[in-house]
Motif scaffolding. Structure first.
Motif, mmCIF file in Angstrom:
data_model
loop_
_atom_site.group_PDB
_atom_site.id
_atom_site.type_symbol
_atom_site.label_atom_id
_atom_site.label_comp_id
_atom_site.label_asym_id
_atom_site.label_seq_id
_atom_site.Cartn_x
_atom_site.Cartn_y
_atom_site.Cartn_z
ATOM 1 N N LEU A 1 0.835 -1.200 0.000
ATOM 2 C CA LEU A 1 0.000 0.000 0.000
ATOM 3 C C LEU A 1 0.871 1.252 0.000
ATOM 4 O O LEU A 1 0.574 2.227 -0.710
ATOM 5 N N LYS B 1 -5.238 10.375 -2.295
ATOM 6 C CA LYS B 1 -4.225 10.343 -3.350
ATOM 7 C C LYS B 1 -4.817 10.676 -4.712
ATOM 8 O O LYS B 1 -4.185 11.376 -5.514
ATOM 9 N N ASN B 2 -6.007 10.202 -4.981
ATOM 10 C CA ASN B 2 -6.570 10.313 -6.328
ATOM 11 C C ASN B 2 -7.491 11.514 -6.517
ATOM 12 O O ASN B 2 -7.938 11.766 -7.632
ATOM 13 N N ASN C 1 -4.998 -3.717 -8.256
ATOM 14 C CA ASN C 1 -4.753 -3.172 -6.927
ATOM 15 C C ASN C 1 -4.111 -4.279 -6.102
ATOM 16 O O ASN C 1 -4.791 -5.121 -5.517
ATOM 17 N N GLN D 1 2.259 1.724 -3.473
ATOM 18 C CA GLN D 1 1.194 2.137 -4.396
ATOM 19 C C GLN D 1 0.881 3.616 -4.238
ATOM 20 O O GLN D 1 0.734 4.342 -5.231
ATOM 21 N N LEU D 2 0.786 4.074 -3.005
ATOM 22 C CA LEU D 2 0.461 5.476 -2.762
ATOM 23 C C LEU D 2 1.580 6.396 -3.237
ATOM 24 O O LEU D 2 1.332 7.514 -3.683
ATOM 25 N N GLU E 1 -6.599 6.144 -0.600
ATOM 26 C CA GLU E 1 -6.708 6.225 -2.060
ATOM 27 C C GLU E 1 -7.543 7.430 -2.472
ATOM 28 O O GLU E 1 -7.269 8.059 -3.504
ATOM 29 N N GLN F 1 -7.615 1.974 3.808
ATOM 30 C CA GLN F 1 -7.020 2.012 2.469
ATOM 31 C C GLN F 1 -7.857 2.876 1.527
ATOM 32 O O GLN F 1 -7.320 3.673 0.754
#
Length: 294
Positions: free
Chosen positions: A116, A194-195, A146, A119-120, A191, A187
């Motif tokens: 995770l 982040k997005n 993912n 990914q971030l 996300e 999580q």
């Protein structure tokens, strides 16, 4: 994350030196023009402009800090939930025949938080996963878009397998699934941060108005400061540019910069707690490097 007590003014100057240099050159041009020309500088209500801009930048920096702090709170929840799932695996699966499954759940959680994190930060994920899981065990998750969520799904299947074998009962399974839900919710919040960027108005207008104010600043000060205008205007401009930069630094708490939420250190904290919970030797904690905790 910068952890030194002393302010890092050099870091701020390093981030704003380019617009600051342009501002200084502009200040010199304006000063020279109004000193060696018959034109007089117009009277500008800089106090009003500056007050409104300060409020505008304050709202933006508060919004950016709220995003940064929410990211830290979500990772705090992730640390707690990771400790919970390890404790539940240890206490609900004490039998010797369940040792491999218990260890697998714990190692998958350690691999999960590291996946995770990468990914971030938009880094390569599989290397972090394979530090804790074999290629065969990690392959189903690595094939997912993912990867972190794939690891979490795999943990859920192993908990269900423990119920099928009779190692845990329905209540214990529900308790562990509830912890996985807490992990998934954390999580999802990360996300989302982040997005989803700040709205365009929060990004464009503060930048535009700050630069416009810096352009007008020497014109409004030259009659009062004279030859000292480049110095006074540049220092005042630095304050506004630094405030603008603070918002840019905090708006993405997972950007892998010195202003980042210290994900590496928190993942190592989870790794230490979980490995010690099953009697294995972890790596040492992450320590600050030149005043920065990653």
């Amino acid at each position: 994350m910068i952890v030194t007590a002393a302010p890092r003014l050099t870091q701020i100057v390093r981030e704003v030196w380019k617009p600051l240099l342009v501002l200084f050159v502009w200040d010199v041009i304006v000063t020279g023009f109004y000193i060696w020309s018959p034109f007089r500088a117009p009277s500008l209500p800089l106090t009003i402009f500056g007050s409104v801009l300060a409020l505008f930048l304050g709202f933006r920096d508060n919004a950016a800090y709220q995003r940064w702090w929410e990211g830290r709170v979500l990772w705090g929840a992730m640390i707690n939930a990771s400790r919970n799932i390890a404790r539940e695996a240890r206490n609900f699966l004490p039998e010797a025949e369940a040792r491999d499954l218990r260890r697998s759940i714990v190692l998958r959680q350690v691999a999960y938080v590291n996946a995770l994190r990468t990914q971030l930060r938009r880094q390569k994920v599989d290397e972090e996963v394979l530090r804790f899981l074999s290629r065969g065990e990690a392959e189903p998750a690595l094939a997912r878009a993912n990867i972190a969520n794939g690891l979490l799904d795999g943990t859920g299947r192993r908990i269900n397998d423990a119920k099928t074998r009779g190692w845990i009962d329905t209540i214990q399974q529900a308790r562990m699934e509830s912890t996985l839900v807490d992990i998934a919710n954390a999580q999802g919040g990360m996300e989302r941060l982040k997005n989803t960027p700040l709205p365009n108005q929060y990004r464009f207008f503060p930048t535009f108005f700050t630069h416009l104010f810096c352009i007008l600043l020497p014109i409004g000060l030259v009659e009062t400061l004279g030859l000292a205008t480049p110095l006074g205007s540049t220092v005042a401009g630095l304050m506004f540019l630094a405030t603008l930069q603070i918002g840019d630094d905090l708006v993405d708490p997972f950007a892998n910069t010195v202003h980042d939420v210290p994900l590496t250190a928190m993942c190592r904290t989870i790794e230490i707690d979980l490995l010690q919970a099953i009697g294995e030797e972890p790596q040492p904690p992450v320590t600050p490097v030149k005043g920065v905790l990653w």
